[in-house]
Design an enzyme around this catalytic site. Structure first.
Site, short mmCIF file in Angstrom:
data_model
loop_
_atom_site.label_atom_id
_atom_site.label_comp_id
_atom_site.label_asym_id
_atom_site.label_seq_id
_atom_site.Cartn_x
_atom_site.Cartn_y
_atom_site.Cartn_z
N HIS A 1 0.82 -1.20 0.00
CA HIS A 1 0.00 0.00 0.00
C HIS A 1 0.86 1.26 0.00
O HIS A 1 0.56 2.24 -0.66
CB HIS A 1 -0.91 -0.01 1.22
CG HIS A 1 -1.99 1.01 1.15
ND1 HIS A 1 -3.27 0.71 0.74
CD2 HIS A 1 -1.99 2.34 1.41
CE1 HIS A 1 -4.00 1.80 0.75
NE2 HIS A 1 -3.24 2.81 1.15
N HIS B 1 -10.70 2.30 -2.14
CA HIS B 1 -10.92 1.78 -0.78
C HIS B 1 -11.79 0.53 -0.91
O HIS B 1 -12.93 0.51 -0.48
CB HIS B 1 -11.58 2.85 0.09
CG HIS B 1 -10.97 2.96 1.45
ND1 HIS B 1 -11.69 3.25 2.57
CD2 HIS B 1 -9.70 2.79 1.87
CE1 HIS B 1 -10.88 3.28 3.62
NE2 HIS B 1 -9.67 3.00 3.22
#
Lengths: 270, 987
Positions: B234, B313
């Site tokens: 990430h 997300h």
């Protein structure tokens, strides 16, 4: 007289303050955005201003209910300030837009002098009939019959403005309350079908009346006409290009429908 | 301390809206048609209060005297568990409340407001109360689980609530944890990585072990966590920025002949394209800051730059759609806020990919939420955050494919404006590390579920760090003070706290210098957090600033004045080290060099071999009736159908800059190609926001999918008036499991297309983000492992500019008698088209892009729009010419009549009727032009070598009529078309 000074009240979650101040400036006023905490620290600041404007947004998140917490805070800490604008010498104006109207309703200043049975408030703003937030342009008609005296609507018969709210349905406690407000011209702004329509008391279907409000009420004023709250957003129709289908017009007007309301406020001081 | 409960019911004169909504939801999910529901919202209030004080709180603060009634009592008292008179016989009570530690914004506001009124309130929690009748026990149970609550953040209490205390955390006893990594074998390293939720590879773990062997000590837990956060996919994008050996299909179509070796794939494709464009532009270069800050920055006018970022997300939204989407938009808004010295957000974009909402409830794999719930939750999450922030959501799209079932995609984007000269930041030695905004809690470490013992280890590790609820007002307050502090020059640098929390934010800001952090100084939501939890918590609504010591008092006073919390967490020091202390004791010390450069490169293989093209069998003859059915089917297919139910829930006009709205035309119901926003109240200059995506094309060839997505984003922007020579684009790759060479290969091929397209069009990428491993695995009924991988999903977001917003154009037909001009070349490209989708046909050629023609077309369209020659303009995309023409007519409340014989010069030779109508060839537009301007317009296209022809006129009759010579290909009323288009998602 010099340009009137506008106090555009900010609180946590207020979010239409900049464009509302801009609309007042376009109309010839001076506008300052002031945080509610600053007023609580220094209540005398109020004397600088001739107009109090509560703009749109989600004050304190509209947690619990729209406008509830800011109204409680104003009542608790700034009762004098509110009173000096609403009453005082009768020489000031108050405008509440969307969340600002919700706050004014919770404060009771828009339904002042009308009482309901029991210890209930005479009227409220509650959830739209369909139960969710809605952004939509609406046609608005002005009450020109019942001796309506709203300063902000002077000379206006119709406006086309966007509404953008979840809790904007005007509900009166009972019929006598509704009748009293209506007959005194206080239910001065109503949802109507189109530019040609006059106001009506029969509840219109969605989307003409976007939230199911009693008597199609979109805006309410106090007995003096100086204190006005409305759910639609006049500050979002200042420029011609804010109109939802301005590209269909061959000639653009100089300004959007909403500007006249702000100009009326400024002219009242001239 | 007594615990009180206030139940708030609708007054008898009112509809029980929430009860009704819940009943519908139960029905829609297929759980029961007979259930009836009575709803109450409840507040649990703990404090030194007596009955009359609580009644006072209820009346003055919580309930509306006109529309609501209340029931008040101490928790557990009988009046609270007495069914209301509106409930039916056999009623069962269920209470749903957030698990401890889950963000509860209403509760937080209630505490503040009650205290402000002088009530001694200690803690508050909100609750939802449902009285359900008409169902048996099993159904009741599944209603509780599947319709009323989400296990990842909420607890369900069936029957009367028996609760004595709202717990608020326990004291923390400090003890320093060391991890004896030096002695671990490879197997043990892998176990540690997995069980400690570090998710590092063996090679990475070995690197860490060797580093600490060299240092002659073992790491503390916080050191290991810091490394894991910094090296995570990430935060570091190690796969796509890693070494990749790629073998793909060559230009001549032969497999394996396009062989490429990358040291840093993203840098050498997408970023390299931007570098080459900037070089070409020389002193006309309009990129300001690309691929280095939290958002990409380009020039706007003399006073402001514009910046743009889009994030995803996905996993959080799969588990908790509302919270996932809510914190997704909240997070991406902090990106422009944390770019340079801070940008002011001016608009949002949102794109979602879902499984079809009519998926049968009994076909869902275990652990999967029904798509209907996902859709409603995601839209509500975006709505509640965006609207509260006062940022208009102006553009978006929704795509449907059954492969998004366990893994929906939520892309959220934000555009901000930053004053010229504030686009750079530099942390100075001695600057204080200051946190601003929300308090730090355990939410976002091991999920919000830390106190619950019922969860399995699997779901806990799944939701770890994932499931949170946002508090938009906190972020709005942070934004309000941030902009004031910026304009007063109170800080030298800012960044947002996103993934990795303080660990990533401070680690990034201190990368060049070094930092010392005093962890006990972080304001906490409740007691009991360890030093490591403070460091890695991903609690929302926090920013980190670098503040010169002499400015601290001013900043603190500013924050105080608006009720925003600011705290000094430490100091940036020129030591080259990250030094972490807790009450004076060192708990971690790492060199910045090891942290940021110590990660071994990831090396992967990637192969790509597109499936062989299958012929598409079109019916020999089709009549107008069949075509009409096809058009209606495409209009009512979920991808194309009107998204007004979504759009109208978003405030798309706050801030007063709206120029072209998402819905256009005289009835405000036509599908706009792009949004035009005037970001500054006093300037006529505009931003144009659009997007492009088509996951169906990826099943054919990801190269053409990517090229088509870029073309679509561009033509959407150009159609409303954007200048094609100044459009910035963003990439968001959402892909499956990229450890598989074929999956990674399909991504690399898409990246190569991005590189080629960007250079050819002169359209730079300015920022991007990837989300990999979007797959959902489960055990099916026969205990076999099943995996659903999402289709390759590349979203291209575009930000264009327009000199004067008054020259913008919309897609709705304007005036009877105007000419309709078809622009661009139509080819036999029905592969992946909506024609095939609705007719369940396979095969065909997927749309490709002729980049030279695309560039010339965009320039010519823009020339015409700038000259005021075009009254309306619509791009051709899903459904091709037939759908574009129908949409224009129905949006304008008019008709359109076309003769495709006139279109033949703009098409490949001998295309059949269906191909002419439904081909999805790129770079095409329909334009409406006044009769007297037709010649000038055609001349402009001719000069640029772009095929264009007048193919028809705008008619009055609200009919879409398409002829080809004497033959009628289509005759359809726009009223029928609009009804078909609006119905599927009119929720």
């Amino acid at each position: 007289m010099a340009a009137p000074r506008v106090l555009v009240l900010r609180a946590p979650g207020t979010n239409c303050d900049e464009e509302t101040a801009h609309a007042f400036v376009q109309a010839g006023a001076e506008a300052e955005r002031v945080h509610v905490n600053r007023l609580i620290d220094n209540p005398l600041l109020k004397d600088r201003y001739q107009i109090l404007c509560l703009p749109g947004g989600f004050s304190y998140g509209d947690d619990i209910a729209a406008g509830r917490i800011l109204a409680a805070r104003l009542r608790n800490h700034l009762g004098d300030l509110v009173n000096s604008f609403v009453h005082g010498n009768g020489d000031r104006l108050v405008l509440g837009i969307c969340n600002g109207m919700q706050v004014l309703m919770r404060l009771g200043v828009l339904t002042e002098s009308v009482s309901a049975a029991g210890d209930s408030e005479p009227a409220t703003l509650t959830w739209n009939n369909h139960g969710r937030f809605e952004d939509r342009w609406v046609h608005l008609g002005v009450d020109t019959e019942n001796n309506a005296n709203c300063v902000f609507l002077n000379g206006i018969s119709h406006m086309y403005l966007p509404m953008a709210h979840a809790e904007g349905k005007f509900v009166a406690k009972d019929q006598p309350v509704l009748d009293e407000l209506k007959q005194s011209g206080r239910l001065c702004l109503r949802y109507v079908a189109d530019q040609q329509s006059t106001i009506s008391d029969d509840i219109q279907d969605f989307p003409i009346n976007p939230n199911g409000a009693d008597a199609n009420v979109a805006g309410v004023c106090d007995p003096s006409g100086r204190v006005f709250g409305l759910m639609p957003h006049p500050e979002r129709h200042i420029d011609a290009t804010q109109h939802p289908y301005w590209t269909r017009r061959k000639e653009q007007p100089e300004a959007g429908d909403g500007l006249a309301m702000f100009q009326n406020a400024v002219q009242w001081f001239e | 301390m007594p615990l009180w409960q206030i139940d708030i019911y609708p007054a008898e004169s009112e509809i029980d809206r929430e009860g009704e909504r819940t009943r519908e939801e139960i029905h829609e999910l297929g759980l029961s048609d007979a259930a009836s529901v009575v709803f109450a919202k409840s507040f649990l209030i703990q404090g030194e209060l007596d009955q009359s004080q609580v009644e006072n709180v209820a009346q003055r603060l919580l309930a509306d005297s006109v529309t609501e009634r209340t029931v008040v009592g101490q928790a557990g008292s009988v009046q609270l568990s007495t069914a209301p008179s509106s409930a039916k016989a056999g009623v069962q009570l269920v209470n749903v409340l957030p698990k401890p530690g889950v963000m509860d914004p209403v509760a937080a506001s209630t505490i503040g407001a009650a205290r402000d009124l002088g009530f001694d309130v200690d803690a508050v929690r909100t609750m939802r109360k449902y009285w359900i009748s008409g169902v048996d026990d099993d159904t009741f149970d599944s209603i509780c689980r599947r319709a009323l609550s989400n296990d990842s953040i909420e607890q369900v209490v069936a029957g009367p609530l028996e609760m004595e205390q709202l717990d608020v955390g326990a004291a923390y006893d400090f003890s320093l944890t060391r991890v004896p990594i030096r002695s671990l074998s490879d197997d043990e390293l892998e176990t540690l990585s997995r069980e400690g939720q570090l998710y590092l590879t063996l090679v990475e773990m070995q690197n860490i072990r060797d580093h600490f062997v060299k240092l002659d000590r073992d790491p503390t837990d916080i050191e290991l966590e810091s490394v894991a956060q910094t090296w995570s996919e990430h935060c570091s994008h190690k796969t796509l920025a890693g070494r990749i050996h790629y073998r793909g299909v060559g230009a001549d179509g032969s497999p394996g002949t396009d062989e490429r070796q990358y040291d840093n794939m993203l840098k050498e494709t997408i970023f390299a394209a931007t570098q080459s464009i900037r070089k070409q532009l020389e002193d006309q270069d309009w990129c300001v800051s690309v691929f280095k800050d939290n958002a990409g920055v380009v020039t706007f006018d003399d006073q402001f730059h514009a910046c743009f970022k889009v994030e995803t997300h996905n996993h959080p939204s799969a588990l908790e759609p509302y919270g996932g989407a809510n914190t997704g938009i909240g997070g991406v808004i902090r990106d422009p806020m944390g770019t340079g010295l801070g940008a002011k957000p001016v608009c949002n974009t949102d794109v979602f990919c879902f499984a079809p909402p009519d998926t049968p409830a009994d076909s869902l794999p275990p652990g999967v939420l029904h798509p209907r719930r996902v859709i409603k939750g995601v839209v509500a999450g975006v709505r509640d955050y965006g609207n509260r922030m006062g940022i208009p959501t102006v553009n978006g799209a929704v795509y449907f494919d059954k492969r998004y079932l366990g893994n929906p995609l939520v892309y959220a984007g934000n555009v901000g404006m930053i004053p010229v000269g504030m686009e750079e930041k530099e942390v100075k030695p001695g600057d204080l590390i200051v946190s601003l905004g929300g308090r730090t809690g355990r939410d976002g470490i091991h999920g919000a579920t830390f106190s619950s013992a019922e969860l399995t280890s699997e779901s806990e590790s799944l939701s770890g760090g994932a499931v949170q609820i946002g508090n938009a007002i906190t972020e709005k307050m942070v934004l309000d003070v941030l902009i004031q502090a910026r304009d007063r020059g109170l800080y030298n640098a800012v960044t947002d706290c996103g993934a990795g929390g303080f660990s990533s934010a401070v680690g990034e800001m201190g990368e060049e210098l070094g930092a010392e952090v005093w962890l006990e100084k972080a304001p906490l939501k409740y007691d009991g957090l360890s030093y490591t939890e403070i460091w890695i918590s991903e609690a929302q609504e926090r920013m980190v600033l670098a503040v010169p010591r002499e400015n601290w008092e001013q900043l603190e006073a500013l924050c105080d004045s608006e009720g925003v919390e600011a705290a000094i967490l430490g100091e940036f020091k020129p030591t080259g080290n990250l030094h972490l202390t807790y009450h004076g004791q060192t708990v971690g010390e790492l060199s910045m060099e090891f942290l940021h450069d110590g990660r071994p490169p990831v090396i992967r293989d990637a192969v790509y071999d597109p499936p062989a093209q299958q012929p598409l069998e079109l019916p020999q003859s089709a009549d107008a009736q069949q075509q009409q059915e096809t058009v209606l089917a495409i209009l009512s297919s979920l991808n194309v159908a009107s998204k007004h139910w979504v759009i109208r829930q978003y405030d798309h006009e706050v801030q007063g800059g709206s120029v072209v709205k998402p819905l256009v035309g005289p009835l405000c119901d036509g599908p706009s190609d792009a949004a035009v926003v005037k970001p500054l109240l006093t300037s006529k200059r505009g931003l144009v926001i659009s997007c492009g995506m088509n996951p169906h094309y990826g099943d054919f060839d990801t190269y053409h999918m990517a090229a088509s997505a870029i073309d679509e984003a561009m033509r959407n922007a150009v159609a409303v008036g954007a200048d094609p020579s100044k459009i910035a684009i963003l990439d968001n790759f959402c892909w499956g499991y990229t450890d598989r060479p074929e999956t990674l290969g399909s991504l690399v091929r898409a990246a190569i297309a991005c590189q080629d397209m960007a250079i050819a069009l002169g359209t730079p990428f300015i920022s991007g983000k990837d989300s990999l491993n979007n797959e959902f695995s489960y055990m099916d009924a026969s205990d076999e492992k099943q995996t659903i991988s999402i289709p390759p999903s590349l979203l291209i977001s575009a930000m264009g500019q327009i000199d004067d917003v008054a020259t913008a154009v919309t897609m709705d037909a304007k005036e009877v008698g105007n000419a309709v001009i078809l622009i661009g070349k139509t080819k036999d490209e029905l592969g992946g088209s909506h024609y095939c989708l609705v007719n369940d046909q396979q095969g065909g050629q997927v749309p490709t892009v002729d980049t030279d023609l695309a560039k010339a077309t965009f320039a010519a369209v823009h020339e015409c729009i700038s000259a005021g020659l075009i009254r309306s303009c619509h791009d051709l995309s899903e459904g091709g010419l037939a759908i574009a023409a129908t949409e224009m007519a129905m949006a304008g409340g008019l008709g359109i009549s076309l003769d495709l014989q006139a279109a033949e010069p703009t098409a490949d030779d001998q295309l059949g009727d269906l191909t002419m109508l439904f081909s999805e060839s790129n770079s095409r537009f329909l334009a409406e032009v006044q009769p007297e301007a037709v010649q000038s317009v055609l001349q402009i296209f001719q000069q640029k070598g772009v095929p264009a022809a007048q193919v028809g006129t705008i008619a009055e009759d609200r009919q879409v009529q398409v002829l080809r010579g004497q033959r009628e290909l289509l005759n359809l009323s726009t009223d029928a078309a609009k009804a078909a288009w609006q119905k599927p998602l009119d929720w």
